[in-house]
Design a protein around this motif. Sequence first.
Motif, PDB file in Angstrom:
ATOM      1  N   PRO A  78       0.795  -1.229   0.000  1.00 20.06           N
ATOM      2  CA  PRO A  78       0.000   0.000   0.000  1.00 20.06           C
ATOM      3  C   PRO A  78       0.827   1.280   0.000  1.00 20.06           C
ATOM      4  O   PRO A  78       1.673   1.462   0.859  1.00 20.06           O
ATOM      5  N   PRO A  79       0.591   2.176  -0.976  1.00 10.61           N
ATOM      6  CA  PRO A  79       1.242   3.485  -0.959  1.00 10.61           C
ATOM      7  C   PRO A  79       0.420   4.440  -0.105  1.00 10.61           C
ATOM      8  O   PRO A  79      -0.081   5.460  -0.565  1.00 10.61           O
ATOM      9  N   LEU A  80       0.236   4.052   1.135  1.00 10.00           N
ATOM     10  CA  LEU A  80      -0.640   4.793   2.040  1.00 10.00           C
ATOM     11  C   LEU A  80       0.179   5.494   3.108  1.00 10.00           C
ATOM     12  O   LEU A  80       1.350   5.181   3.308  1.00 10.00           O
ATOM     13  N   PRO A  81      -0.444   6.387   3.844  1.00  7.92           N
ATOM     14  CA  PRO A  81       0.259   7.014   4.958  1.00  7.92           C
ATOM     15  C   PRO A  81       0.738   5.945   5.941  1.00  7.92           C
ATOM     16  O   PRO A  81       0.207   4.836   5.968  1.00  7.92           O
ATOM     17  N   PRO A  82       1.728   6.269   6.773  1.00  7.19           N
ATOM     18  CA  PRO A  82       2.259   5.266   7.700  1.00  7.19           C
ATOM     19  C   PRO A  82       1.210   4.730   8.675  1.00  7.19           C
ATOM     20  O   PRO A  82       1.384   3.668   9.230  1.00  7.19           O
ATOM     21  N   LYS A  83       0.129   5.467   8.860  1.00  6.57           N
ATOM     22  CA  LYS A  83      -0.918   4.989   9.766  1.00  6.57           C
ATOM     23  C   LYS A  83      -2.222   4.856   8.996  1.00  6.57           C
ATOM     24  O   LYS A  83      -2.667   5.789   8.338  1.00  6.57           O
ATOM     25  N   LEU A  84      -2.814   3.681   9.094  1.00  4.46           N
ATOM     26  CA  LEU A  84      -4.112   3.443   8.463  1.00  4.46           C
ATOM     27  C   LEU A  84      -5.206   3.701   9.485  1.00  4.46           C
ATOM     28  O   LEU A  84      -5.114   3.269  10.635  1.00  4.46           O
ATOM     29  N   SER A  85      -6.262   4.356   9.062  1.00  4.82           N
ATOM     30  CA  SER A  85      -7.397   4.577   9.955  1.00  4.82           C
ATOM     31  C   SER A  85      -8.265   3.317  10.000  1.00  4.82           C
ATOM     32  O   SER A  85      -8.159   2.438   9.137  1.00  4.82           O
ATOM     33  N   ARG A  86      -9.133   3.251  10.971  1.00  9.42           N
ATOM     34  CA  ARG A  86     -10.076   2.123  11.044  1.00  9.42           C
ATOM     35  C   ARG A  86     -10.950   2.078   9.798  1.00  9.42           C
ATOM     36  O   ARG A  86     -11.257   1.013   9.286  1.00  9.42           O
ATOM     37  N   ASP A  87     -11.350   3.256   9.332  1.00 11.14           N
ATOM     38  CA  ASP A  87     -12.179   3.307   8.121  1.00 11.14           C
ATOM     39  C   ASP A  87     -11.437   2.736   6.919  1.00 11.14           C
ATOM     40  O   ASP A  87     -12.014   1.995   6.119  1.00 11.14           O
ATOM     41  N   GLU A  88     -10.145   3.075   6.781  1.00 14.57           N
ATOM     42  CA  GLU A  88      -9.369   2.547   5.657  1.00 14.57           C
ATOM     43  C   GLU A  88      -9.244   1.032   5.751  1.00 14.57           C
ATOM     44  O   GLU A  88      -9.407   0.324   4.749  1.00 14.57           O
ATOM     45  N   LEU A  89      -8.988   0.517   6.949  1.00 16.28           N
ATOM     46  CA  LEU A  89      -8.893  -0.938   7.125  1.00 16.28           C
ATOM     47  C   LEU A  89     -10.230  -1.612   6.809  1.00 16.28           C
ATOM     48  O   LEU A  89     -10.278  -2.653   6.161  1.00 16.28           O
ATOM     49  N   ARG A  90     -11.333  -1.005   7.256  1.00 11.67           N
ATOM     50  CA  ARG A  90     -12.665  -1.546   6.961  1.00 11.67           C
ATOM     51  C   ARG A  90     -12.924  -1.526   5.458  1.00 11.67           C
ATOM     52  O   ARG A  90     -13.409  -2.503   4.880  1.00 11.67           O
ATOM     53  N   ASN A  91     -12.566  -0.426   4.801  1.00 14.29           N
ATOM     54  CA  ASN A  91     -12.789  -0.319   3.364  1.00 14.29           C
ATOM     55  C   ASN A  91     -11.963  -1.336   2.582  1.00 14.29           C
ATOM     56  O   ASN A  91     -12.439  -1.898   1.596  1.00 14.29           O
ATOM     57  N   ILE A  92     -10.728  -1.567   3.014  1.00 15.11           N
ATOM     58  CA  ILE A  92      -9.906  -2.583   2.359  1.00 15.11           C
ATOM     59  C   ILE A  92     -10.582  -3.942   2.488  1.00 15.11           C
ATOM     60  O   ILE A  92     -10.677  -4.694   1.513  1.00 15.11           O
ATOM     61  N   SER A  93     -11.102  -4.245   3.675  1.00 21.18           N
ATOM     62  CA  SER A  93     -11.806  -5.514   3.885  1.00 21.18           C
ATOM     63  C   SER A  93     -13.028  -5.624   2.988  1.00 21.18           C
ATOM     64  O   SER A  93     -13.297  -6.679   2.411  1.00 21.18           O
ATOM     65  N   GLU A  94     -13.776  -4.532   2.850  1.00 26.98           N
ATOM     66  CA  GLU A  94     -14.958  -4.536   1.978  1.00 26.98           C
ATOM     67  C   GLU A  94     -14.569  -4.769   0.523  1.00 26.98           C
ATOM     68  O   GLU A  94     -15.231  -5.535  -0.181  1.00 26.98           O
ATOM     69  N   ALA A  95     -13.508  -4.105   0.066  1.00 24.73           N
ATOM     70  CA  ALA A  95     -13.069  -4.278  -1.322  1.00 24.73           C
ATOM     71  C   ALA A  95     -12.640  -5.713  -1.578  1.00 24.73           C
ATOM     72  O   ALA A  95     -12.944  -6.284  -2.627  1.00 24.73           O
ATOM     73  N   VAL A  96     -11.949  -6.311  -0.603  1.00 30.79           N
ATOM     74  CA  VAL A  96     -11.533  -7.715  -0.743  1.00 30.79           C
ATOM     75  C   VAL A  96     -12.770  -8.610  -0.836  1.00 30.79           C
ATOM     76  O   VAL A  96     -12.849  -9.486  -1.702  1.00 30.79           O
TER      77      VAL A  96
END
Length: 119
Positions: A78-96
Amino acid sequence: MNLRHAVLGMITWKMVSMEGNPEFGVDLQPFDFMKFAEAAGVAGFTIEDPREAASTLERALQHPGPAIVEAMVDPNEPPLPPKLSRDELRNISEAVAKGQPDGLKIALAASKQAVRQVI
């Protein structure tokens, strides 16, 4: 390592982590950056293995004149910020769950990043 040369990686990750959707419309036609460099009259360098990065960048920086450095990267990192928010983690799970290509690899990379945040 699964390398995808012609893809809009940041757009892919925005779809996955910010919207919770699988990627679509991010693949590009292959482009030969070394031929482009040659046509433009500049030096071209390619990094295909992360272990080559330091020496290749050193050669490019020591070159007398402009240079293009092409770096092949893992599209599942992931080319993401060093810290993932809960929303980002949830969204990744939804996309998967919705069928994101290489979804398990992406989830694993995001999970590793989440664990690094805690340690």
